[in-house]
Motif scaffolding. Structure first.
Motif, PDB file in Angstrom:
ATOM      1  N   ILE A  79     -38.860  61.853  56.157  1.00  0.00           N
ATOM      2  CA  ILE A  79     -38.863  63.229  55.893  1.00  0.00           C
ATOM      3  C   ILE A  79     -38.312  63.763  57.255  1.00  0.00           C
ATOM      4  CG2 ILE A  79     -39.210  65.519  54.924  1.00  0.00           C
ATOM      5  CD1 ILE A  79     -40.277  63.350  53.499  1.00  0.00           C
ATOM      6  N   GLN A  80     -37.152  64.411  56.773  1.00  0.00           N
ATOM      7  CA  GLN A  80     -36.565  65.127  58.063  1.00  0.00           C
ATOM      8  C   GLN A  80     -36.436  66.373  57.441  1.00  0.00           C
ATOM      9  OE1 GLN A  80     -32.705  63.795  58.183  1.00  0.00           O
ATOM     10  NE2 GLN A  80     -32.234  64.161  56.358  1.00  0.00           N
ATOM     11  N   GLU A  81     -36.260  67.259  58.615  1.00  0.00           N
ATOM     12  CA  GLU A  81     -36.488  68.425  57.965  1.00  0.00           C
ATOM     13  C   GLU A  81     -35.640  69.368  59.162  1.00  0.00           C
ATOM     14  OE1 GLU A  81     -39.710  72.121  56.798  1.00  0.00           O
ATOM     15  OE2 GLU A  81     -39.845  71.283  58.784  1.00  0.00           O
ATOM     16  N   THR A  82     -34.417  70.718  59.155  1.00  0.00           N
ATOM     17  CA  THR A  82     -33.858  71.423  59.722  1.00  0.00           C
ATOM     18  C   THR A  82     -33.823  72.348  59.318  1.00  0.00           C
ATOM     19  OG1 THR A  82     -31.725  69.402  59.621  1.00  0.00           O
ATOM     20  CG2 THR A  82     -30.938  71.491  60.324  1.00  0.00           C
ATOM     21  N   ASN A  83     -34.007  73.208  61.030  1.00  0.00           N
ATOM     22  CA  ASN A  83     -34.543  74.158  61.272  1.00  0.00           C
ATOM     23  C   ASN A  83     -35.535  74.699  60.504  1.00  0.00           C
ATOM     24  OD1 ASN A  83     -32.232  74.536  62.912  1.00  0.00           O
ATOM     25  ND2 ASN A  83     -31.043  75.656  61.722  1.00  0.00           N
ATOM     26  N   SER A  84     -36.818  74.230  59.925  1.00  0.00           N
ATOM     27  CA  SER A  84     -37.685  74.193  59.503  1.00  0.00           C
ATOM     28  C   SER A  84     -37.584  75.187  57.618  1.00  0.00           C
ATOM     29  CB  SER A  84     -38.445  75.960  60.206  1.00  0.00           C
ATOM     30  OG  SER A  84     -39.235  74.891  61.207  1.00  0.00           O
ATOM     31  N   SER A  85     -36.178  74.815  56.981  1.00  0.00           N
ATOM     32  CA  SER A  85     -35.578  75.482  55.795  1.00  0.00           C
ATOM     33  C   SER A  85     -35.443  73.933  54.957  1.00  0.00           C
ATOM     34  CB  SER A  85     -34.868  76.102  56.086  1.00  0.00           C
ATOM     35  OG  SER A  85     -33.847  75.736  56.784  1.00  0.00           O
ATOM     36  N   ILE A  86     -34.511  72.484  55.554  1.00  0.00           N
ATOM     37  CA  ILE A  86     -34.369  72.093  54.652  1.00  0.00           C
ATOM     38  C   ILE A  86     -34.283  70.701  54.909  1.00  0.00           C
ATOM     39  CG2 ILE A  86     -31.928  70.540  53.543  1.00  0.00           C
ATOM     40  CD1 ILE A  86     -30.729  73.223  54.955  1.00  0.00           C
ATOM     41  N   SER A  87     -35.116  70.323  53.982  1.00  0.00           N
ATOM     42  CA  SER A  87     -36.445  68.843  53.883  1.00  0.00           C
ATOM     43  C   SER A  87     -35.312  67.858  52.790  1.00  0.00           C
ATOM     44  CB  SER A  87     -37.861  69.052  53.914  1.00  0.00           C
ATOM     45  OG  SER A  87     -37.912  69.970  54.211  1.00  0.00           O
TER      46      SER A  87
ATOM     47  N   TRP B 227     -34.294  70.099  64.962  1.00  0.00           N
ATOM     48  CA  TRP B 227     -34.815  68.565  63.502  1.00  0.00           C
ATOM     49  C   TRP B 227     -35.458  67.913  64.337  1.00  0.00           C
ATOM     50  CZ3 TRP B 227     -33.692  62.804  64.160  1.00  0.00           C
ATOM     51  CH2 TRP B 227     -33.740  62.552  62.832  1.00  0.00           C
ATOM     52  N   ARG B 228     -36.677  67.871  62.276  1.00  0.00           N
ATOM     53  CA  ARG B 228     -38.149  67.198  63.112  1.00  0.00           C
ATOM     54  C   ARG B 228     -38.008  66.347  61.772  1.00  0.00           C
ATOM     55  NH1 ARG B 228     -43.233  70.690  61.281  1.00  0.00           N
ATOM     56  NH2 ARG B 228     -41.665  71.739  60.083  1.00  0.00           N
ATOM     57  N   ILE B 229     -38.747  65.177  62.223  1.00  0.00           N
ATOM     58  CA  ILE B 229     -39.608  63.623  61.322  1.00  0.00           C
ATOM     59  C   ILE B 229     -40.674  63.417  61.389  1.00  0.00           C
ATOM     60  CG2 ILE B 229     -36.498  62.706  60.998  1.00  0.00           C
ATOM     61  CD1 ILE B 229     -37.769  60.666  63.317  1.00  0.00           C
ATOM     62  N   TRP B 230     -41.055  63.378  60.159  1.00  0.00           N
ATOM     63  CA  TRP B 230     -42.581  62.828  60.419  1.00  0.00           C
ATOM     64  C   TRP B 230     -42.596  61.991  58.671  1.00  0.00           C
ATOM     65  CZ3 TRP B 230     -40.456  67.660  57.810  1.00  0.00           C
ATOM     66  CH2 TRP B 230     -40.789  67.930  57.137  1.00  0.00           C
ATOM     67  N   TRP B 231     -43.718  61.227  58.782  1.00  0.00           N
ATOM     68  CA  TRP B 231     -43.797  59.929  57.726  1.00  0.00           C
ATOM     69  C   TRP B 231     -44.426  60.562  56.977  1.00  0.00           C
ATOM     70  CZ3 TRP B 231     -48.780  57.633  56.985  1.00  0.00           C
ATOM     71  CH2 TRP B 231     -48.861  56.852  55.536  1.00  0.00           C
ATOM     72  N   CYS B 232     -44.836  60.155  55.463  1.00  0.00           N
ATOM     73  CA  CYS B 232     -45.374  60.403  54.258  1.00  0.00           C
ATOM     74  C   CYS B 232     -45.399  59.592  53.471  1.00  0.00           C
ATOM     75  CB  CYS B 232     -44.720  61.731  53.486  1.00  0.00           C
ATOM     76  SG  CYS B 232     -45.246  62.514  52.625  1.00  0.00           S
ATOM     77  N   PRO B 233     -47.102  59.320  52.878  1.00  0.00           N
ATOM     78  CA  PRO B 233     -47.208  58.814  52.525  1.00  0.00           C
ATOM     79  C   PRO B 233     -46.387  57.934  50.939  1.00  0.00           C
ATOM     80  CG  PRO B 233     -49.480  58.927  52.586  1.00  0.00           C
ATOM     81  CD  PRO B 233     -48.037  59.958  53.247  1.00  0.00           C
ATOM     82  N   ASP B 234     -45.495  56.966  50.550  1.00  0.00           N
ATOM     83  CA  ASP B 234     -45.133  57.233  49.331  1.00  0.00           C
ATOM     84  C   ASP B 234     -44.905  57.561  48.223  1.00  0.00           C
ATOM     85  OD1 ASP B 234     -42.994  55.753  51.079  1.00  0.00           O
ATOM     86  OD2 ASP B 234     -43.744  53.310  50.627  1.00  0.00           O
TER      87      ASP B 234
END
Length: 56
Positions: free
Chosen positions: A3-11, A40-47
């Motif tokens: 998952i990516q997120e920009t400026n803590s608002s758009i994922s 810009w933040r990225i993290w792993w999430c189970p499918d």
């Protein structure tokens, strides 16, 4: 999934649809401009997880 997120608002799900993943990562980092795109933040999430769940 990643998952990516920009400026803590758009994922969204980070995909390699348009370019290979290493190039996609470089592209996203180049978009940071310290003005409108400053984080810009990225993290792993189970499918099978509901990553859109929001507790607010």
């Amino acid at each position: 999934m990643i998952i990516q997120e920009t400026n803590s608002s758009i994922s969204s799900i980070l995909k390699d649809t348009f370019r290979p993943m290493p190039e996609q990562l470089r592209h996203m980092l180049r978009l940071l401009d310290d003005d409108e795109r400053f984080a810009w933040r990225i993290w792993w999430c189970p499918d099978d997880a509901d990553w859109t769940f929001n507790t607010e």
